[in-house]
Design an enzyme around this catalytic site. Structure first.
Site, mmCIF file in Angstrom:
data_model
loop_
_atom_site.group_PDB
_atom_site.id
_atom_site.type_symbol
_atom_site.label_atom_id
_atom_site.label_comp_id
_atom_site.label_asym_id
_atom_site.label_seq_id
_atom_site.Cartn_x
_atom_site.Cartn_y
_atom_site.Cartn_z
ATOM 1 N N THR A 183 43.976 -6.540 -41.326
ATOM 2 C CA THR A 183 43.575 -7.938 -41.089
ATOM 3 C C THR A 183 44.042 -8.398 -39.776
ATOM 4 O O THR A 183 45.076 -7.766 -39.358
ATOM 5 C CB THR A 183 44.143 -8.865 -42.321
ATOM 6 O OG1 THR A 183 45.611 -8.581 -42.341
ATOM 7 C CG2 THR A 183 43.690 -8.224 -43.775
ATOM 8 N N HIS A 184 43.613 -9.574 -39.309
ATOM 9 C CA HIS A 184 44.072 -9.878 -37.815
ATOM 10 C C HIS A 184 44.163 -8.742 -36.868
ATOM 11 O O HIS A 184 44.854 -8.668 -36.016
ATOM 12 C CB HIS A 184 45.087 -10.548 -38.122
ATOM 13 C CG HIS A 184 45.493 -11.340 -38.876
ATOM 14 N ND1 HIS A 184 45.139 -12.910 -38.924
ATOM 15 C CD2 HIS A 184 45.708 -11.477 -40.372
ATOM 16 C CE1 HIS A 184 45.360 -13.502 -39.958
ATOM 17 N NE2 HIS A 184 45.685 -12.626 -40.962
ATOM 18 N N GLU A 192 27.236 -1.688 -28.467
ATOM 19 C CA GLU A 192 27.218 -2.718 -27.698
ATOM 20 C C GLU A 192 26.242 -3.644 -27.550
ATOM 21 O O GLU A 192 26.132 -4.736 -27.572
ATOM 22 C CB GLU A 192 27.856 -2.139 -26.340
ATOM 23 C CG GLU A 192 29.178 -1.710 -26.317
ATOM 24 C CD GLU A 192 29.383 -0.974 -25.307
ATOM 25 O OE1 GLU A 192 29.951 -1.805 -24.287
ATOM 26 O OE2 GLU A 192 29.166 0.247 -24.862
ATOM 27 N N ASN A 213 30.047 6.197 -23.454
ATOM 28 C CA ASN A 213 30.122 4.953 -24.181
ATOM 29 C C ASN A 213 29.033 4.708 -25.198
ATOM 30 O O ASN A 213 27.888 5.010 -25.627
ATOM 31 C CB ASN A 213 29.492 4.015 -23.062
ATOM 32 C CG ASN A 213 30.309 4.000 -21.506
ATOM 33 O OD1 ASN A 213 31.699 4.408 -21.798
ATOM 34 N ND2 ASN A 213 29.961 4.064 -20.729
ATOM 35 N N TYR A 239 1.918 -32.603 -36.756
ATOM 36 C CA TYR A 239 1.842 -31.583 -36.074
ATOM 37 C C TYR A 239 2.142 -32.050 -34.625
ATOM 38 O O TYR A 239 1.604 -33.256 -34.232
ATOM 39 C CB TYR A 239 0.705 -30.874 -36.171
ATOM 40 C CG TYR A 239 0.571 -29.554 -35.078
ATOM 41 C CD1 TYR A 239 0.993 -28.520 -35.416
ATOM 42 C CD2 TYR A 239 -0.340 -30.026 -33.678
ATOM 43 C CE1 TYR A 239 1.132 -27.344 -34.237
ATOM 44 C CE2 TYR A 239 -0.008 -29.211 -32.967
ATOM 45 C CZ TYR A 239 0.234 -27.727 -33.264
ATOM 46 O OH TYR A 239 0.470 -26.760 -32.077
ATOM 47 N N ASN A 242 -4.186 -26.804 -36.917
ATOM 48 C CA ASN A 242 -3.026 -26.899 -37.482
ATOM 49 C C ASN A 242 -2.600 -26.506 -38.919
ATOM 50 O O ASN A 242 -1.617 -25.689 -38.988
ATOM 51 C CB ASN A 242 -2.770 -28.682 -37.648
ATOM 52 C CG ASN A 242 -3.028 -29.224 -36.175
ATOM 53 O OD1 ASN A 242 -3.186 -28.788 -35.242
ATOM 54 N ND2 ASN A 242 -3.075 -30.550 -36.518
ATOM 55 N N SER A 244 -1.082 -19.563 -25.593
ATOM 56 C CA SER A 244 -0.253 -18.961 -26.392
ATOM 57 C C SER A 244 -0.721 -17.583 -26.895
ATOM 58 O O SER A 244 -0.330 -16.804 -27.542
ATOM 59 C CB SER A 244 -0.040 -19.801 -27.886
ATOM 60 O OG SER A 244 -1.265 -20.093 -28.533
ATOM 61 N N GLN A 298 4.012 -24.940 -31.161
ATOM 62 C CA GLN A 298 3.387 -23.618 -30.780
ATOM 63 C C GLN A 298 4.457 -22.558 -30.300
ATOM 64 O O GLN A 298 4.442 -21.357 -30.432
ATOM 65 C CB GLN A 298 2.442 -24.220 -29.547
ATOM 66 C CG GLN A 298 1.964 -22.698 -28.716
ATOM 67 C CD GLN A 298 0.758 -22.889 -27.859
ATOM 68 O OE1 GLN A 298 -0.297 -23.511 -28.277
ATOM 69 N NE2 GLN A 298 0.966 -22.961 -26.620
ATOM 70 N N LYS A 345 6.745 -19.529 -32.390
ATOM 71 C CA LYS A 345 6.226 -18.230 -32.453
ATOM 72 C C LYS A 345 7.240 -17.340 -31.402
ATOM 73 O O LYS A 345 7.511 -16.109 -31.781
ATOM 74 C CB LYS A 345 4.897 -18.200 -32.412
ATOM 75 C CG LYS A 345 3.973 -18.559 -33.565
ATOM 76 C CD LYS A 345 2.427 -18.668 -33.427
ATOM 77 C CE LYS A 345 2.221 -19.768 -32.698
ATOM 78 N NZ LYS A 345 2.479 -21.120 -33.119
ATOM 79 N N LYS A 349 33.005 9.750 -19.255
ATOM 80 C CA LYS A 349 32.901 8.685 -19.986
ATOM 81 C C LYS A 349 31.803 9.059 -20.987
ATOM 82 O O LYS A 349 30.637 9.454 -20.695
ATOM 83 C CB LYS A 349 32.301 7.332 -19.390
ATOM 84 C CG LYS A 349 33.471 6.577 -18.520
ATOM 85 C CD LYS A 349 34.663 6.335 -19.373
ATOM 86 C CE LYS A 349 34.217 5.042 -20.159
ATOM 87 N NZ LYS A 349 33.814 3.847 -19.612
ATOM 88 N N SER A 397 28.667 7.176 -17.663
ATOM 89 C CA SER A 397 28.887 6.293 -16.741
ATOM 90 C C SER A 397 28.448 6.982 -15.384
ATOM 91 O O SER A 397 28.167 8.184 -15.220
ATOM 92 C CB SER A 397 30.352 6.038 -16.524
ATOM 93 O OG SER A 397 30.635 5.688 -15.258
HETATM 94 N N1 ARG Z 1 -1.589 -22.493 -30.547
HETATM 95 C C1 ARG Z 1 -1.376 -23.543 -31.461
HETATM 96 C C2 ARG Z 1 0.066 -23.295 -32.110
HETATM 97 O O1 ARG Z 1 0.422 -22.134 -32.032
HETATM 98 C C3 ARG Z 1 -2.303 -23.626 -32.653
HETATM 99 C C4 ARG Z 1 -2.418 -25.281 -33.261
HETATM 100 C C5 ARG Z 1 -3.171 -25.971 -32.262
HETATM 101 N N2 ARG Z 1 -3.545 -27.370 -32.567
HETATM 102 C C6 ARG Z 1 -3.732 -28.428 -31.877
HETATM 103 N N3 ARG Z 1 -4.153 -29.400 -32.447
HETATM 104 N N4 ARG Z 1 -3.909 -28.286 -30.552
HETATM 105 O O2 ARG Z 1 0.637 -24.261 -32.583
#
Ligand code: ARG
Length: 455
Positions: free
Chosen positions: A154-155, A289, A284, A316, A109, A22, A321, A324, A282, A276
């Site tokens: 409206t509408h 958009e 735009n 957990y 965790n 990650s 993961q 994010k 054009k 364009s």
């Molecule tokens: N990279 C993991 C996450 O974003 C961190 C936690 C990982 N925990 C584990 N027990 N492998 O969630």
């Protein structure tokens, strides 16, 4: 060997390392991770779990790592999985056994839950500053044209006349609620998860209240199982941004319509439009958009987050993961919109003449006639029908409402007075709407004053 490699006899395969990493997206948490570790080691030393001198070396080294990452002088390696492992490995690489004490009483965790909360707390402030700037641009534009009258829809059909400023201030209200929701979300997420360990807390005498105070949290999480697996705050944050996105998307749609040849209500600055490759004439409204398009991404991110958590057993799970990816995308997308939109509003020029021309449609004042009848004592439903009959008469005779004589008007509306044929002036119509929240000149002036003061 990985930091968790003690019980393994073989290493992770290349493909699995690639699949599980990650660091490619969580490296942005480094400042939060380091702030969390600094508070954690200060607490460990205070509690006599590690020597004071070790805590000092770790803190100094964490600061050095932070500076290296700032300067782009820190290597991120897929094999070290995530930001937590990178920083811990760098510590151990430098301090050896002393560095290896940092993770006492902690798990990734609770660490990752902490990092995201710290990150979102900052982002909430930054995004809300951006939204304030957006509001400011709208209020300033509205204040520049306090008298511009346009048809309200409206509408998407002509409804009643409104002030252009009133229309813009409607969005200022929406963004105000978005800012409020952000603050509310930031308040609710300001709870310390650290000290929850992997799931069940710790046998070590951790002082969680101390860490909470160091990091500016309002309180510590009451339940370790909840603390390591809760992502409500992430869903909520993305939800707030999704609603903000919908508001931006609606504004964009208004501007796309307004800048079309058919409406011609605004001219967007060239800097915010593109041409364009084929049609030379054009211009735009791409920013509008693309904003409409990008907001679909934020809504998608929200759906990703809620689907991610659906059906997850306590506590957990590595699925988390992925939180994010969606969360950061929602934040980046909202930020990108905030980077361009206020300046587009500031530079756009309303075409007051075109708005006035459209607002001259006497049908926009039909409701005023009905309300005048109410003032004369006619029950509203009857008044509505009488004016409706007049509209029908006009359609049948190919006339506009302001083209019929008082006598013709009286066929449908026997109560009509000399004033009735004069009621098709858009300015007069707007001027009569000064109740709180109305589009009257004075009402909008006080709304503008309210916002100027507030912002
Ligand atoms: N990279 C993991 C996450 O974003 C961190 C936690 C990982 N925990 C584990 N027990 N492998 O969630």
């Amino acid at each position: 060997m990985a930091l968790w490699g003690g019980r393994f006899s073989g290493g992770t395969s290349e493909a699995v390392a690639e699949f599980t990493e990650s660091i490619s997206f969580d490296s942005r948490l480094y400042k939060c991770d380091i702030a969390g570790s600094k508070a954690h080691v200060a607490m460990l030393a205070k509690q006599g779990i590690i020597p004071e001198s070790t805590a000092k070396s770790i803190r100094e080294e964490l600061e050095a790592i932070s500076r290296r990452i700032d300067a782009g002088d820190f290597e991120f390696k897929r094999d070290l999985e995530d930001i937590h492992m990178h920083i811990e490995s760098a510590l151990i690489g430098k301090l050896g056994a002393e560095g290896a004490r940092v993770h006492s009483g902690r798990s990734r965790n609770d660490q990752v839950a902490l990092d995201i909360r710290l990150y979102l707390r900052e982002e909430a402030k930054r995004l809300s500053d951006g939204m304030r700037a957006f509001q400011k641009a709208l209020v300033e534009k509205a204040a520049e044209y306090p008298d511009a009258i346009m048809p309200g829809f409206t509408h998407l059909q002509h409804a009643q006349v409104v002030l252009f400023a009133h229309h813009l201030l409607a969005y200022v209200e929406m963004f105000d609620r978005d800012i409020d929701r952000l603050a509310d979300c930031a308040r609710r997420l300001n709870v310390l998860p650290l000290g929850s360990g992997a799931i069940a807390g710790s046998t070590l005498p951790l002082d969680r209240e101390f860490v909470a105070k160091e990091l500016g949290f309002d309180r510590v999480g009451r339940n370790s199982m909840d603390s390591v697996s809760d992502r409500d705050f992430a869903m909520e944050f993305a939800g707030v941004l999704a609603i903000f996105g919908i508001h931006c998307s609606r504004l964009s749609e208004d501007l796309v319509l307004w800048s079309s040849q058919e409406f011609g209500f605004v001219e967007l600055d060239d800097a915010f439009c593109t041409g364009s490759s084929l049609m030379p004439q054009k211009k735009n409204p791409d920013v509008c958009e693309l904003t409409r398009g990008k907001c679909a991404r934020i809504s998608g991110d929200l759906v990703t987050l809620i689907t991610l958590c659906k059906g997850l057993p306590m506590t957990y799970n590595r699925d988390l993961q992925e939180d994010k990816v969606a969360l950061f995308d929602a934040i980046d997308t909202a930020s990108a919109i905030l980077d361009v939109y206020p300046a587009m509003i500031s530079t756009m020029v309303p075409r007051v003449d075109r708005m006035a021309e459209a607002a001259a449609d006497p049908a926009l004042m039909a409701t005023d006639l009905a309300e005048e009848l109410v003032r004369l004592g006619v029950p509203f439903r009857d008044a509505h029908r009488k004016v409706g009959t007049l509209v029908k008469y006009c359609k049948e005779h190919g006339k506009d409402l302001d083209e019929v004589s008082l006598e013709e008007m009286r066929i449908s509306i026997p109560e009509a007075t000399e004033d009735f044929p004069k009621m098709f002036d858009p300015r007069a119509s707007v001027a009569k709407r000064n109740l709180t929240g109305g589009t009257g000149f004075d009402a909008v002036k006080s709304q503008l004053e309210f916002w100027k003061k507030r912002l």
